[in-house]
Design an enzyme around this catalytic site. Structure first.
Site, PDB file in Angstrom:
ATOM      1  N   GLY A 138      19.544  -3.192 -33.540  1.00 49.59           N
ATOM      2  CA  GLY A 138      20.410  -4.093 -33.439  1.00 49.59           C
ATOM      3  C   GLY A 138      20.617  -5.541 -32.964  1.00 49.59           C
ATOM      4  O   GLY A 138      21.264  -6.113 -32.723  1.00 49.59           O
ATOM      5  N   ARG A 151      16.269  -4.362 -46.387  1.00 44.73           N
ATOM      6  CA  ARG A 151      15.827  -3.003 -46.134  1.00 44.73           C
ATOM      7  C   ARG A 151      14.998  -2.291 -47.354  1.00 44.73           C
ATOM      8  O   ARG A 151      15.839  -2.301 -48.511  1.00 44.73           O
ATOM      9  CB  ARG A 151      17.321  -2.284 -46.100  1.00 44.73           C
ATOM     10  CG  ARG A 151      18.158  -2.756 -44.869  1.00 44.73           C
ATOM     11  CD  ARG A 151      17.707  -2.283 -43.596  1.00 44.73           C
ATOM     12  NE  ARG A 151      18.527  -2.444 -42.357  1.00 44.73           N
ATOM     13  CZ  ARG A 151      18.366  -3.418 -41.640  1.00 44.73           C
ATOM     14  NH1 ARG A 151      17.290  -4.410 -41.776  1.00 44.73           N
ATOM     15  NH2 ARG A 151      18.999  -3.748 -40.659  1.00 44.73           N
ATOM     16  N   GLU A 154      26.799  -5.957 -40.196  1.00 43.63           N
ATOM     17  CA  GLU A 154      28.218  -6.808 -40.338  1.00 43.63           C
ATOM     18  C   GLU A 154      29.209  -6.284 -38.844  1.00 43.63           C
ATOM     19  O   GLU A 154      29.568  -7.023 -38.241  1.00 43.63           O
ATOM     20  CB  GLU A 154      29.029  -6.595 -41.559  1.00 43.63           C
ATOM     21  CG  GLU A 154      28.212  -6.991 -42.787  1.00 43.63           C
ATOM     22  CD  GLU A 154      27.284  -6.205 -43.333  1.00 43.63           C
ATOM     23  OE1 GLU A 154      26.468  -6.425 -44.223  1.00 43.63           O
ATOM     24  OE2 GLU A 154      27.274  -5.093 -42.780  1.00 43.63           O
ATOM     25  N   ASP A 181      21.286  -8.330 -35.226  1.00 44.72           N
ATOM     26  CA  ASP A 181      22.612  -8.824 -35.266  1.00 44.72           C
ATOM     27  C   ASP A 181      23.374  -9.262 -34.012  1.00 44.72           C
ATOM     28  O   ASP A 181      24.143 -10.068 -34.230  1.00 44.72           O
ATOM     29  CB  ASP A 181      23.340  -7.440 -35.516  1.00 44.72           C
ATOM     30  CG  ASP A 181      22.663  -6.508 -36.681  1.00 44.72           C
ATOM     31  OD1 ASP A 181      22.404  -7.487 -37.762  1.00 44.72           O
ATOM     32  OD2 ASP A 181      22.675  -5.394 -36.703  1.00 44.72           O
ATOM     33  N   SER A 200      14.237 -12.939 -40.726  1.00 51.98           N
ATOM     34  CA  SER A 200      12.621 -12.904 -39.943  1.00 51.98           C
ATOM     35  C   SER A 200      11.944 -13.597 -40.707  1.00 51.98           C
ATOM     36  O   SER A 200      11.944 -14.057 -42.131  1.00 51.98           O
ATOM     37  CB  SER A 200      12.470 -11.614 -39.695  1.00 51.98           C
ATOM     38  OG  SER A 200      12.395 -10.757 -40.808  1.00 51.98           O
ATOM     39  N   ALA A 227      10.348 -10.745 -29.956  1.00 53.07           N
ATOM     40  CA  ALA A 227       9.992 -11.086 -28.581  1.00 53.07           C
ATOM     41  C   ALA A 227       9.422 -12.566 -28.230  1.00 53.07           C
ATOM     42  O   ALA A 227       9.422 -13.013 -27.096  1.00 53.07           O
ATOM     43  CB  ALA A 227       8.961 -10.133 -28.163  1.00 53.07           C
TER      44      ALA A 227
END
Length: 305
Positions: free
Chosen positions: A243, A156, A24, A246, A182, A217
Site C-alpha cells: 500500500g 500486476r 483505488e 497508493d 515505478s 526507499a
C-alpha cells in the site's frame, strides 16, 4: 477486494485477519483522511463480503453512491502471507469476481456528476474486457470534461503479461495529466526496453503534465516540462510495505487539490508513503491532516503525551 492476511505460511494454516484492499480504494481513503471529498466507483458482491467493503469505505468517509451490488458474482479475494520478515507473498482469487464485471454503464452516471480528479490504475483494465473498456471510457470522458486524469501503472504480473499491459496502458496514458509508475513499469507506456528518460520524454510529448517515478526507499522523481525534481524518502522503520505506492499517490493528489507547488506535493507524497510502511495493512496507518507532521517533527521513538 477483501484481503485475508496471515502472519505465517498459508500452507500450514493459522488465523487470517480480514481487511479491505484495492489500489483505488487505498487512494480514496488516503485522500478522505486528509479532508478531501472522495468517491469510489465499482462493483461489489451482494453478500456479507460486499457489505464489509461498503461499510469500510463509508466508515472512512468515502462516497459509495456509484457502487453497484452484483448478485451473480462473488467478491474478489486476496491472500497475503508473511513468508519471512522481509518477504510477503500475494495470491489473487478474483477471476469472475464482481469487480471484474465492471462495465461502461457503471461509470457513466458518476462521471456525469463531475469531479476535479479521476484516479485510475492499471489493475482495473487487467481484470476483463468490459473493465478495460470502462476504464478507457472513464479516462476519455474525464479528460474531455477538463478533469485531471491520474494513472498509476500498478502492474500486476499475476493478472496479465507485460505485452498485454503495454497494449492497453500506452493508449490509456494519452488521456492522463499525471502518470505514476515505478522505474521498472515506465516501459509499459513506451517501446519495450525504453529507458526512463526516453519513456518520460514520450509521455510529456503526448500531453502528460507530470510523470512521477516511485523509487521506494530512495524517494521519488517528478518530471515536468520544466525539468526533474527528486526528493528522498522520509526515514522510518518499515513493518509492511503493502500500500505504500497508493499512499504516495494519495499524498501527491492531495497536494495537487490543495494547489501546492511540485516540491511540496512530493513532500506530502513521500510523507504518506512513510506512514503507510510503518503500520500493518494497506491503508490503516494513513494520517489525518493534523497528523502530517508526526514523522517529520518528532524523533524516532517519541511518545506524545
Amino acid at each position: 477486494m477483501v484481503s485475508l492476511r496471515s502472519t505465517g505460511p498459508l500452507a500450514v494454516g493459522g488465523p487470517l485477519s480480514m481487511h479491505l484492499a484495492g489500489a483505488e480504494t487505498n487512494v480514496a481513503i488516503g485522500l478522505a483522511r486528509l479532508g478531501h471529498r472522495t468517491a469510489w466507483v465499482g462493483r461489489v458482491s451482494d453478500d456479507e463480503l460486499g457489505e464489509f467493503v461498503l461499510r469500510q469505505l463509508r466508515a472512512e468517509g468515502v462516497g459509495t453512491d456509484g457502487v453497484r451490488r452484483d448478485a451473480e458474482r462473488p467478491a474478489g479475494l486476496m491472500f497475503l502471507e508473511r513468508r519471512t520478515a522481509d518477504v510477503t507473498r500475494v495470491r489473487y482469487h478474483r477471476a469472475g469476481s464482481a469487480g471484474s464485471a465492471l462495465h461502461t454503464d457503471d461509470v457513466a452516471a458518476p462521471l456525469a456528476a463531475g469531479a476535479r480528479v479521476l484516479h485510475l490504475t492499471g489493475i482495473t483494465p487487467a481484470l476483463s474486457d468490459s473493465a478495460r473498456a470502462a476504464t478507457t471510457f472513464a479516462a476519455r470522458q474525464a479528460a474531455a470534461s477538463g478533469a485531471t486524469v491520474s494513472l498509476d501503472v500498478n502492474y500486476r504480473a499475476g493478472l496479465w503479461s507485460r505485452a498485454a499491459a503495454r497494449a492497453a496502458l500506452t493508449p490509456l496514458a494519452g488521456y492522463a495529466s499525471i502518470v505514476i509508475a515505478s522505474a521498472d513499469e515506465l516501459d509499459l507506456l513506451a517501446e519495450p526496453g525504453a529507458d526512463e528518460p526516453t519513456a518520460v520524454a514520450g509521455l510529456l510529448r503526448r500531453g502528460v503534465r507530470t510523470v512521477l517515478v516511485k523509487l521506494g526507499a530512495d524517494g521519488a522523481r517528478a518530471y515536468t516540462h520544466d525539468g526533474v525534481q527528486q526528493l528522498a524518502a522520509v526515514p522510518v522503520t518499515a513493518v509492511d510495505t503493502v500500500g505504500a505506492g497508493d499512499a504516495f499517490t494519495a499524498g501527491y493528489l492531495s497536494g495537487h487539490l490543495d494547489g501546492l507547488d511540485l516540491i511540496d506535493r512530493l513532500r506530502r507524497a513521500v510523507a504518506l508513503g512513510a506512514f503507510a510502511v510503518t503500520a500493518h495493512g494497506d491503508w490503516e496507518g494513513l494520517p489525518r491532516r493534523d497528523e502530517l507532521s508526526l514523522l517529520t517533527g518528532n524523533a524516532a521513538g517519541t511518545t506524545l503525551r
